[in-house]
Motif scaffolding. Sequence first.
Motif, short mmCIF file in Angstrom:
data_model
loop_
_atom_site.label_atom_id
_atom_site.label_comp_id
_atom_site.label_asym_id
_atom_site.label_seq_id
_atom_site.Cartn_x
_atom_site.Cartn_y
_atom_site.Cartn_z
N MET A 1 62.01 17.84 -1.85
CA MET A 1 60.58 17.58 -1.74
C MET A 1 59.78 18.82 -2.14
N SER A 2 58.65 18.61 -2.83
CA SER A 2 57.83 19.73 -3.25
C SER A 2 56.89 20.15 -2.12
N ASN A 3 56.81 21.45 -1.89
CA ASN A 3 55.92 22.01 -0.88
C ASN A 3 54.64 22.49 -1.54
N THR A 4 53.51 22.15 -0.94
CA THR A 4 52.20 22.50 -1.50
C THR A 4 51.43 23.38 -0.53
N LEU A 5 50.88 24.46 -1.06
CA LEU A 5 50.00 25.34 -0.30
C LEU A 5 48.56 24.98 -0.67
N VAL A 6 47.84 24.40 0.29
CA VAL A 6 46.45 24.01 0.08
C VAL A 6 45.57 25.14 0.60
N LEU A 7 44.86 25.80 -0.29
CA LEU A 7 44.08 26.98 0.07
C LEU A 7 42.58 26.72 0.02
N ASP A 8 41.91 27.00 1.12
CA ASP A 8 40.46 27.10 1.09
C ASP A 8 40.10 28.32 0.24
N VAL A 9 38.86 28.42 -0.20
CA VAL A 9 38.46 29.52 -1.08
C VAL A 9 37.43 30.44 -0.39
N ASP A 10 36.23 29.91 -0.11
CA ASP A 10 35.19 30.73 0.51
C ASP A 10 35.63 31.20 1.89
N GLY A 11 35.63 32.51 2.10
CA GLY A 11 36.03 33.06 3.39
C GLY A 11 37.53 33.21 3.54
N THR A 12 38.29 32.63 2.62
CA THR A 12 39.75 32.70 2.68
C THR A 12 40.29 33.57 1.55
N LEU A 13 39.90 33.29 0.32
CA LEU A 13 40.32 34.09 -0.83
C LEU A 13 39.22 35.01 -1.33
N VAL A 14 37.97 34.62 -1.14
CA VAL A 14 36.84 35.46 -1.54
C VAL A 14 35.92 35.69 -0.34
N ASP A 15 35.34 36.88 -0.28
CA ASP A 15 34.58 37.33 0.88
C ASP A 15 33.13 36.90 0.75
N THR A 16 32.84 35.64 1.12
CA THR A 16 31.52 35.07 0.87
C THR A 16 30.80 34.54 2.11
N ASN A 17 31.46 34.49 3.25
CA ASN A 17 30.84 33.80 4.39
C ASN A 17 29.50 34.40 4.80
N TYR A 18 29.39 35.70 4.72
CA TYR A 18 28.13 36.33 5.13
C TYR A 18 27.08 36.24 4.03
N HIS A 19 27.50 36.18 2.77
CA HIS A 19 26.56 35.89 1.69
C HIS A 19 25.96 34.49 1.90
N HIS A 20 26.84 33.53 2.23
CA HIS A 20 26.35 32.17 2.48
C HIS A 20 25.39 32.14 3.66
N THR A 21 25.70 32.90 4.70
CA THR A 21 24.83 32.93 5.87
C THR A 21 23.44 33.44 5.50
N VAL A 22 23.39 34.53 4.76
CA VAL A 22 22.10 35.09 4.35
C VAL A 22 21.35 34.12 3.45
N ALA A 23 22.05 33.48 2.52
CA ALA A 23 21.40 32.53 1.62
C ALA A 23 20.79 31.36 2.40
N TRP A 24 21.53 30.85 3.40
CA TRP A 24 20.98 29.76 4.21
C TRP A 24 19.79 30.22 5.05
N LEU A 25 19.86 31.41 5.62
CA LEU A 25 18.73 31.93 6.39
C LEU A 25 17.48 32.02 5.53
N ARG A 26 17.64 32.50 4.30
CA ARG A 26 16.50 32.59 3.38
C ARG A 26 15.99 31.21 3.01
N ALA A 27 16.91 30.26 2.88
CA ALA A 27 16.50 28.89 2.55
C ALA A 27 15.66 28.31 3.68
#
Length: 221
Positions: free
Chosen positions: A1-27
């Motif tokens: 059987m093939s094993n699959t690694l399902v990866l989130d991206v934002d906050g997992t592979l790239v450091d964006t969670n706080y950028h998103h927070t600031v963008a939403w606050l400004r919105a």
Amino acid sequence: MSNTLVLDVDGTLVDTNYHHTVAWLRAFRSVDLTVPAWRVHRSIGMGGDRLVAAVAGDQVERDHGDTLREAWERYFDEMLDEVQPFEGAHRLVRAATDLGLAVVLASSGKRKHIEHYLKLLDPGDIAWTSSDDVEDSKPAPDLIEVALREVQGSRAVVVGDSVWDCEAAARAGLPSIGLLTGGFGEDELFDRGASAVYSDLDTLRAELSDLPFAEVTAPDA
């Protein structure tokens, strides 16, 4: 059987969670609404179609939802060039493929943002999804299910940084692995179903062979 690694991206592979927070606050401020930053941060990881109501209530969603999402996108785009991958992101993906794992990125982000992240990550030829591919975003399991169809994986595990990733994995009938890279606490991730929690990507990479892959089942009709 093939094993699959399902990866989130934002906050997992790239450091964006706080950028998103600031963008939403400004919105929110753009429509004369002030919301607590902590509440926004704790909603990062769910899709923008859900975040407005989660942060500010159903009435704000009805009155301003589309306007807020357009403003968030505009403010986040202004910060996109500041985004950096987490240490070890490229190594994790390459190590997984070297082990023979199928790797697919399951992100709630915009397609144009994922395309930008791929240039930063240089992950090789791997499958990926975006919010454009589904109607319901995390914590709904739809993105994970679409991602698995991309690679026809028979066994899988989901890796993410937020409680919403863990919840989406559970609703898809799959185990999840948590990362502390998005700012959620270890206990929170365990409480939402994570089988293990890692502080960084290199530590996770060292244990790829021991991850709890589980059989993929067809979603309920």
